[in-house]
Design an enzyme around this catalytic site. Structure first.
Site, short mmCIF file in Angstrom:
data_model
loop_
_atom_site.label_atom_id
_atom_site.label_comp_id
_atom_site.label_asym_id
_atom_site.label_seq_id
_atom_site.Cartn_x
_atom_site.Cartn_y
_atom_site.Cartn_z
CG ASP A 1 -7.40 28.30 -2.36
OD1 ASP A 1 -8.36 28.91 -2.85
OD2 ASP A 1 -6.48 28.87 -1.73
CE1 TYR B 1 -1.43 32.00 -0.33
CE2 TYR B 1 -2.40 30.04 -1.30
CZ TYR B 1 -2.52 31.18 -0.53
OH TYR B 1 -3.73 31.50 0.04
CG HIS C 1 -4.43 36.86 -2.14
ND1 HIS C 1 -3.41 36.02 -2.48
CD2 HIS C 1 -4.84 36.43 -0.92
CE1 HIS C 1 -3.21 35.13 -1.52
NE2 HIS C 1 -4.07 35.36 -0.55
CE LYS D 1 -6.79 32.29 -2.54
NZ LYS D 1 -5.69 31.34 -2.26
P1 NDP Z 1 -5.48 25.37 7.98
O1 NDP Z 1 -6.52 25.87 8.93
O2 NDP Z 1 -5.89 24.54 6.82
O3 NDP Z 1 -4.38 24.59 8.86
C1 NDP Z 1 -3.19 24.07 8.31
C2 NDP Z 1 -2.29 23.60 9.46
O4 NDP Z 1 -2.97 22.60 10.23
C3 NDP Z 1 -1.00 22.99 9.01
O5 NDP Z 1 -0.02 23.34 9.97
C4 NDP Z 1 -1.26 21.49 9.05
O6 NDP Z 1 -0.06 20.78 9.35
C5 NDP Z 1 -2.24 21.38 10.19
N1 NDP Z 1 -3.25 20.31 9.99
C6 NDP Z 1 -3.96 20.08 8.87
N2 NDP Z 1 -4.80 19.05 9.04
C7 NDP Z 1 -4.62 18.61 10.30
C8 NDP Z 1 -5.20 17.57 11.06
N3 NDP Z 1 -6.13 16.77 10.53
N4 NDP Z 1 -4.78 17.40 12.34
C9 NDP Z 1 -3.84 18.22 12.88
N5 NDP Z 1 -3.27 19.23 12.22
C10 NDP Z 1 -3.64 19.42 10.92
O7 NDP Z 1 -4.65 26.66 7.54
P2 NDP Z 1 -4.29 27.40 6.18
O8 NDP Z 1 -3.90 28.78 6.61
O9 NDP Z 1 -3.35 26.65 5.36
O10 NDP Z 1 -5.70 27.55 5.42
C11 NDP Z 1 -6.16 26.65 4.43
C12 NDP Z 1 -6.05 27.25 3.04
O11 NDP Z 1 -6.79 28.47 2.95
C13 NDP Z 1 -4.63 27.70 2.68
O12 NDP Z 1 -3.77 26.62 2.45
C14 NDP Z 1 -4.92 28.58 1.49
O13 NDP Z 1 -5.20 27.78 0.35
C15 NDP Z 1 -6.16 29.32 2.00
N6 NDP Z 1 -5.82 30.61 2.66
C16 NDP Z 1 -6.21 31.78 2.04
C17 NDP Z 1 -5.93 33.01 2.58
C18 NDP Z 1 -6.40 34.24 1.88
O14 NDP Z 1 -5.98 35.34 2.28
N7 NDP Z 1 -7.22 34.14 0.87
C19 NDP Z 1 -5.16 33.15 3.83
C20 NDP Z 1 -4.81 31.86 4.43
C21 NDP Z 1 -5.15 30.67 3.86
P3 NDP Z 1 0.80 19.90 8.28
O15 NDP Z 1 0.74 20.57 6.94
O16 NDP Z 1 2.18 19.95 8.89
O17 NDP Z 1 0.22 18.53 8.30
#
Ligand code: NDP
Length: 279
Positions: free
Chosen positions: A46, A51, A109, A76
């Site tokens: 995704d 981004y 988006h 998006k």
């Molecule tokens: P997430 O809920 O996926 O959380 C990501 C964070 O959690 C990062 O800081 C990561 O750290 C940490 N993390 C991931 N896995 C673990 C784990 N197993 N244990 C502990 N910490 C963990 O947040 P996102 O906002 O990134 O959402 C996921 C995806 O959704 C986005 O990447 C994007 O593709 C989409 N999205 C879409 C939006 C929209 O408006 N359409 C808005 C926001 C997100 P680290 O990377 O340092 O390991």
């Protein structure tokens, strides 16, 4: 290796229920991060023009040696491109950045309901993009029930997905239920609330009982609710951890207990008022 279930969208296209999110991964590190995810076994990525990392996703895809059709790619349309002509041009730009002939899923988006461009114009442009074969399916993101209803009433083309914020502190059930009634699959963004739910005592208790991490329990809760998820991590061990969800199950009671944590708490903007349009 775990087997990721496939969800069939309303036009017959199938999408892996678990994918890899790329929000906040820098352009310079995206190729390596996505390549790691593909090595671990993810087959759904995704991304978004917003981004700034579509090119890195494309580089990883080519470096992986996987065939194009083995990886489901979503991008998006950015908020600056809601007018028809801008949308058509931005689509070409996304395809060029990704280095693909067509996306698997392309989303508006944000609805931006308060700006001077009507998202209905944008949705009609998305239909053109779909009919031109530039994306195998089209959908929306952050649309509320009245926004979805309007698209359906005015165009009869039902979005394949609605990508919205969903996690244990924001179960977003009214929008999810409306979606399932209309044949719109829900994609849950920020599925672990960017880490914000991981120390919740209810999740800690369930995780200890089932011998998993709280991230795995939360992601498994999404899977059992039927939503599509794509957790983001740049950490290899977490990329692996988040992919290992299909060899355990939560009881109905545990699913209900996690759903009971809802407090309608957003980590991101409210779609009814969000009006950010980049220069
Ligand atoms: P997430 O809920 O996926 O959380 C990501 C964070 O959690 C990062 O800081 C990561 O750290 C940490 N993390 C991931 N896995 C673990 C784990 N197993 N244990 C502990 N910490 C963990 O947040 P996102 O906002 O990134 O959402 C996921 C995806 O959704 C986005 O990447 C994007 O593709 C989409 N999205 C879409 C939006 C929209 O408006 N359409 C808005 C926001 C997100 P680290 O990377 O340092 O390991």
């Amino acid at each position: 290796m775990s087997t990721v279930p496939q969800i069939t969208l309303n036009n017959g296209v199938t999408i892996p229920q678990l994918g890899y999110g790329t929000f906040q991964i820098t352009p310079e590190t995206t190729k390596d991060a996505v390549l790691t995810a593909l090595e671990v076994g993810y087959r759904h990525i995704d991304t978004a023009e917003m981004y700034g990392n579509e090119a890195g996703v494309g580089e990883a895809l080519r470096a992986s040696g996987l065939a194009r059709e083995e990886v489901f790619i979503t991008s998006k349309l950015n908020n600056s491109f809601h007018r028809r002509d801008d949308a058509l041009r931005a689509t070409q730009d996304s395809l060029s950045a990704l280095g693909v002939e067509a996306m698997d899923l392309f989303l508006i988006h944000w609805p931006l309901p308060t700006i001077d461009v009507d998202y209905l114009e944008t949705w009609k442009a998305m239909i053109e993009i779909y009919e031109a074969g530039q994306s195998r399916s089209i959908g929306v993101s952050n649309f509320q029930i009245p926004h979805l209803q309007r698209l359906i009433d005015e165009t009869s083309v039902v979005p394949a997905v609605n990508q919205i914020e969903v996690h244990p502190y924001l179960t977003n059930d009214a929008v999810r239920t409306f979606g399932s009634e209309q044949g719109i699959a829900t994609e849950a963004w920020s599925p672990i609330a960017q880490g914000g739910v991981l120390e919740d005592p209810v999740l800690v208790d369930i995780a200890e009982r089932v011998g998993r991490t709280t991230a795995q329990v939360t992601l498994r809760w999404h899977i059992q609710r039927g939503d599509i998820v794509f957790p983001k991590s740049v950490t290899r061990s977490r990329i692996e951890e988040n992919f290992s969800l299909f060899d355990f199950e939560l009881s109905d009671q545990d699913v209900a207990a996690i759903s009971g944590l809802n407090k309608d708490e957003r980590t991101g903007p409210n779609p009814d008022t969000f009006d950010y349009v980049p220069e």
